[in-house]
Design an enzyme around this catalytic site. Sequence first.
Site, PDB file in Angstrom:
ATOM      1  N   HIS A  22       0.882  -1.162   0.000  1.00  0.00           N
ATOM      2  CA  HIS A  22       0.000   0.000   0.000  1.00  0.00           C
ATOM      3  C   HIS A  22       0.922   1.215   0.000  1.00  0.00           C
ATOM      4  CE1 HIS A  22      -3.243  -2.748   1.833  1.00  0.00           C
ATOM      5  NE2 HIS A  22      -3.446  -2.588   0.538  1.00  0.00           N
ATOM      6  N   GLU A  68       1.498   3.541   2.940  1.00  0.00           N
ATOM      7  CA  GLU A  68       1.931   2.987   4.234  1.00  0.00           C
ATOM      8  C   GLU A  68       3.445   2.878   4.181  1.00  0.00           C
ATOM      9  OE1 GLU A  68      -2.361   0.673   4.437  1.00  0.00           O
ATOM     10  OE2 GLU A  68      -0.522  -0.519   4.555  1.00  0.00           O
ATOM     11  N   HIS A  87       2.913  -3.290   6.639  1.00  0.00           N
ATOM     12  CA  HIS A  87       1.852  -2.299   6.394  1.00  0.00           C
ATOM     13  C   HIS A  87       1.848  -1.229   7.495  1.00  0.00           C
ATOM     14  CE1 HIS A  87      -0.619  -4.470   3.247  1.00  0.00           C
ATOM     15  NE2 HIS A  87       0.262  -5.392   3.600  1.00  0.00           N
ATOM     16  N   GLU A 141       1.442  -4.679  10.874  1.00  0.00           N
ATOM     17  CA  GLU A 141       0.956  -3.293  10.868  1.00  0.00           C
ATOM     18  C   GLU A 141       1.846  -2.544  11.849  1.00  0.00           C
ATOM     19  OE1 GLU A 141      -1.516  -2.244   8.983  1.00  0.00           O
ATOM     20  OE2 GLU A 141      -2.401  -4.133   8.316  1.00  0.00           O
TER      21      GLU A 141
HETATM   22 ZN   LIG Z   1      -1.839  -1.915   4.167  1.00  0.00          ZN
END
Ligand SMILES: [Zn+2]
Length: 443
Positions: free
Chosen positions: A83, A86, A190, A281
């Site tokens: 992404h 990110e 991420h 994350e």
């Molecule tokens: Zn992501």
Amino acid sequence: MDFACLWLGLLLPLVAALDFSYHHQEEMEEFLKNVAQNYTSITHLHSIGKSVKGRNLWVLVVGRSPKEHRIGIPEFKYVANMHGDETVGRELLLHLIEYLVTNDGKDPEITSLINSTRIHIMPSMNPDGFEAVKKPDCFYTNGRENGNSYDLNRNFPDAFEVNNVVRQPETVAVMEWLKTETFVLSANLHGGALVASFPFDNGVPATGSLHSRSLTPDDDVFQHLANTYASRNLNMKKGDQCKNKMDFPNGITNGYSWYPLKGGMQDYNYIWAQCFEITLELSCCKYPREEKLLLFWDSNRASLIEYIKQVHLGLKGQVFDHKGNPLPNVIVEVQDRKHICPYKTNKFGEYYLLLLPGSYTLNVTAPGHAPHLTKVTIPKKSQDFSALKMDIPFPLKGQLDSIPVSSPSCPLGPLYSNLPSHSAATKPGLFLFLVTLFHILFK
Ligand SMILES: [Zn+2]
Ligand SMILES: *[C@@H]1O[C@H](CO)[C@@H](O)[C@H](O)[C@H]1NC(C)=O
Ligand SMILES: *[C@@H]1O[C@H](CO)[C@@H](O)[C@H](O)[C@H]1NC(C)=O
Ligand SMILES: *[C@@H]1O[C@H](CO)[C@@H](O)[C@H](O)[C@H]1NC(C)=O
């Protein structure tokens, strides 16, 4: 004078220290090329393809034999910035590269890691998305998607339902890359939350969806992997740091329990590439100010290193025929943890099974031959930088003296389609609703 020069030369690092700021495509390329030139014996830089807008998808490999696989050396990978908005993982991986190459031969742990592991690092899977962000934002921006406005973490084949999306160049590049190596362990970096999330991201009742989760037969290993990362990151392990009303005990979660998604990369790795992948994350804010990057490096460095070491969990070896030839395409699995696409030996006859200490029965199977069952105990205190090594002589019986090469590969369809399908009422509905409502997307 001469002495001074010599002394200075010894002190200067080979590569000018990487600063804690964001590196755009050109600067990133320059850094990676400098590393590859200055550390030729332990690095290999290559591009696995191009983004929609023609940017290279760079991978830097670090290892004692960086250009090619060596028997017994497991392949590990990190992928970040899938992404594009990110951004923390992207910079962390550049710093990880610097840390690995500059500590080789100095820090015994890093030296052992490089001696025993081939580490593939992809700082950006979505360079177009990163470059498209005009104004850094802690929440969603259009930089999440690739140059064709596709979310790459919804773009892979899905084992649970049909995923009718146009496969994007970045996705195709990764799928092809996965075929070229026997990757054993991976993580996908991420931002937008603080948690280590593990497969499955999608599910059916047979994997536990009626209980708002979707678990693999290797759930004990995945929990261990997620804990390995989260427990060394002081903020992540607290579990509720992002004020988005999610409490993740110990900073880990099953992907489906958090919210289900279709076409994700971690499920694809586990099901089709024999590679255990988790989703990390790393920051509540997707695109934080660069003054924060040093803090992120400090709070993630130990986790990033310790996670790579987990590629040496469990068991590894080669399967041989009675003449001592390695046998490719032989299924090697633990009896009660069958994978929906069976895990097979690679072209060198090698298998790698990530397992926690304990006793297991291995089921070694080749088409046209009776299964060969063998017991193995993985000790509690195993070596740090090697899985337990066990070669397997496979008794080929019958007419054939080799394995037919035509053994079918797993179809890219929904493999669980014969199982009872999703029921909307069993999804973790409220959170999914909130996610949709506020357009807060993380993984
Ligand atoms: Zn992501
Ligand atoms: C090593 O890296 C520096 C930049 O950090 C670069 O100027 C130099 O040319 C590189 N050395 C070699 C031998 O490539
Ligand atoms: C790493 O491998 C090199 C040879 O390639 C060897 O000289 C060195 O002792 C090894 N170091 C460690 C810590 O395993
Ligand atoms: C061993 O694996 C094969 C192939 O996956 C399977 O058909 C067979 O039933 C398994 N045997 C046992 C005893 O688990």
